[in-house]
Design an enzyme around this catalytic site. Structure first.
Site, mmCIF file in Angstrom:
data_model
loop_
_atom_site.group_PDB
_atom_site.id
_atom_site.type_symbol
_atom_site.label_atom_id
_atom_site.label_comp_id
_atom_site.label_asym_id
_atom_site.label_seq_id
_atom_site.Cartn_x
_atom_site.Cartn_y
_atom_site.Cartn_z
ATOM 1 N N GLU A 1 0.980 -1.105 -0.079
ATOM 2 C CA GLU A 1 -0.035 -0.067 0.061
ATOM 3 C C GLU A 1 0.846 1.128 -0.114
ATOM 4 O O GLU A 1 1.815 1.358 0.934
ATOM 5 C CB GLU A 1 -0.970 -0.126 1.360
ATOM 6 N N LYS B 1 4.253 0.551 10.360
ATOM 7 C CA LYS B 1 4.256 1.876 9.316
ATOM 8 C C LYS B 1 3.642 3.066 10.184
ATOM 9 O O LYS B 1 4.205 4.014 9.865
ATOM 10 C CB LYS B 1 3.330 1.566 8.245
ATOM 11 N N ARG C 1 5.105 -12.937 9.998
ATOM 12 C CA ARG C 1 5.761 -11.828 9.571
ATOM 13 C C ARG C 1 7.206 -11.915 9.941
ATOM 14 O O ARG C 1 7.688 -12.573 11.040
ATOM 15 C CB ARG C 1 5.192 -10.511 10.305
#
Ligand code: ATP
Ligand code: MG
Length: 560
Positions: free
Chosen positions: A34, A270, A260
């Site tokens: 994104e 983020k 992850r």
């Protein structure tokens, strides 16, 4: 990847699929960031995995921007992400796409679902929708708008699309099961109204698709075979498959989740990275203390070392927190072989060799690499005044201190043995200079039989020293898991950046940007890509020579 190495579970699934002829033996993957921030070390894992498995199997990979959230996203992030992926060594060729490229197709799919009676326009408020949704222990209940006719739904979605309604007035939802144990299946939203410009589609759309709807169908449109994502999407897989079951696109991708990558002492959130950058706690997304790809690039980490690190970490479904030392070791291993050695003094202390002739300079030969012949040697000027590292002198030294101390001897690398005769201090009692004498019979490389001393230190000739700014980085956080702390800012390491005025040997006087050297005994240092100029050198410490943190932690353990 070495074919003999054991395959991780994803590579095993892919090779089984190839063998059974699923997807006609094709392997098509995508990396779907994104564009709402810079990429970090965690994304590197996803990039290496997605591009890696395709490369290994003659497949292909899309770089697809997941741009379904206008407002938070920007073209600047798109460009930064492209640069990072390229830097890491991967090439999407002509496969650069955006979820927004499919807005028309996605909208058509939404109308199809309505026509099938599988989607409806809901007019509850966001708060009511939340209430109706139920909880983990309690089933949800149907919206009073759930049984709207196909005609009414089509009319409403078209008017939503055409901008007739305000944000939040209506929402398009899938009609699945309000009592499902999986909350994602309780009539999830497909489209919401948002009167906001999009960086790619401008003002064309007043409604935007939700992530789950856009993501799975974009995978199908692109012919993705294996849609690899992180574990938090495990509960979304049922919905991912539901869309495919209803719409039956020609290509059916399979979602597979993996854990992850979390790196100790670093942040891979983020939202928190944004906070560090926006509050000016670090100097931008490319601050060398951040585990962003831009930060690591600026610091001087080689992309090959990152790829090695990712391979070392592997792909599993287990949660993990990887030691920073594992990453740093990959960087050290890379440079040990390729980086030439030089001498630099980070915190200079001047020595005057009282018995060395005034005004005389001699050249000594210095090896450029300890175990590679081809870099050869360079000449270093040696004279009456030299700099050594402040930390290589101790006035009151413990017995085992084999560097300089009053009356003690040490070898200057590639030169002579010297003895410390006198210590000169300023008014505040700080040591500002040492008076030493050198032993002319001990020149390195001379044929005569030589006596030995225990310590060897590095040095730079005062008359020839090149002044340089050197930036010494340390962990940004004092806690190994700052991302988990409520107030992660409390865990900031106040000493994460130290800038010193160093003295470099003259051969470092005119080096091009992009150069990396081992400064002997100190670590690997790379020119700063932004601030370095050949005649005004600025170096970043990429990594120390040893894992000093492991040592500090071990000492702390032994004391406790
Ligand atoms: P956000 O909270 O903004 O969604 P994100 O880290 O998930 O943050 P994306 O841009 O959505 O960011 O991530 C792109 C891809 O990278 C996704 O497929 C995601 O699963 C993967 N990814 C993100 N963080 C990690 C991580 N720490 N380890 C491995 N893969 C990751
Ligand atoms: Mg995400």
């Amino acid at each position: 990847m070495n074919n003999a190495a054991p395959k991780d579970f994803i590579r095993q699934i892919i090779s089984d699929d190839i063998e059974s002829g699923k997807h006609d033996g094709d392997v098509v993957t995508r990396f779907p960031p994104e564009p709402n921030g810079f990429l970090h070390i965690g994304h590197a894992k996803s990039i290496c995995l997605n591009f890696g498995v395709a490369q290994e199997n003659g497949g292909r990979t899309y770089l697809r921007f997941d741009d379904t959230n206008p407002g938070k996203e920007s073209e600047a992030y798109v460009e930064a992400i492209k640069e990072d992926v390229r830097w890491l060594g991967f090439d999407w060729e002509d496969r650069l796409t955006h979820a927004s490229d499919y807005f028309d197709q996605l909208y058509e799919a939404a109308e199809t679902l309505i026509e099938m009676g599988k989607a409806y326009v809901d007019s509850l408020s966001a708060e009511e929708i939340r209430e109706y949704r139920g909880s983990f222990t309690e089933a949800g209940k149907d919206s009073p708008y759930r049984e709207r006719s196909v005609e009414e739904n089509l009319d409403l979605i078209r008017r939503m699309r055409d901008g007739e309604f305000a944000d939040g007035e209506h929402v398009l939802r899938a009609k699945i099961d309000m009592a499902s144990e999986n909350m994602n299946m309780r009539d999830p939203a497909l489209y919401r109204i948002r009167h906001i410009s999009h960086q790619n589609t401008g003002d064309k759309w007043k409604i935007y698709p939700m992530y789950d709807f856009a993501h799975g169908l974009s995978d199908a449109f692109e012919g993705i075979t294996h849609s690899l994502c992180t574990l938090e999407f495990e509960d979304h897989r049922e919905l991912y498959d539901w869309f495919l079951d209803q719409l039956e696109p020609p290509h059916r991708p399979r979602q597979i989740e993996f854990s992850r990558l979390n790196l100790a002492y670093a942040l891979t959130s983020k939202r928190k990275l944004h906070q560090l950058v926006e509050d000016g706690i670090v100097n931008g997304w490319d601050d060398p203390r951040l585990a962003t790809l831009a930060g690591m690039r600026r610091r001087g980490y080689p992309p090959a070392a990152l790829r090695n690190f990712i391979q070392r970490v592997g792909v599993t479904r287990k949660e993990n927190l990887i030691e920073m030392g594992v990453l740093e070791n990959s960087v050290r291993e890379h440079f040990d072989h390729v980086a030439e050695r030089r001498m630099a003094v980070l915190r200079p202390l001047k020595i005057v060799l009282s018995n060395y002739p005034k005004g005389e300079i001699e050249m000594v030969a210095a090896q450029n690499h300890p175990n590679r012949a081809e870099p050869g040697t360079r000449e270093m000027p040696f004279g009456r005044e030299i700099y050594v590292e402040r930390t290589d002198f101790m006035e009151e030294a413990p017995k085992k201190f084999f560097r300089l101390k009053p009356g003690g001897e040490v070898r200057l690398r590639f030169a002579y043995i010297i003895r410390c005769d006198a210590v000169i201090k300023d008014d505040s009692g700080e040591v500002v200079e040492l008076r030493c004498s050198y032993d002319p019979d001990t020149r390195s490389g001379s044929a005569a039989a030589q006596r030995k001393v225990k310590g060897t230190i590095h040095w730079v000739s005062v008359a020839h020293a090149v002044p340089a700014e050197v930036r010494l980085y340390d962990r940004l956080f004092t806690s190994p898991d700052p991302g988990n702390a409520e107030n992660f800012l409390d865990d900031l390491n106040p000493k994460s950046l130290e800038v010193v005025n160093a003295a470099l040997e003259p051969s470092l006087g005119q080096v091009a940007t992009g150069s990396t050297y081992q400064f002997e005994r100190l670590g690997y240092f790379s020119t700063d890509p932004v601030d370095h100029q050949p005649d005004k050198p600025v170096f970043n410490r990429v990594v120390t020579l040893r894992d000093t943190w492991a040592k500090i932690e071990k000492e702390a353990l032994m004391k406790s």
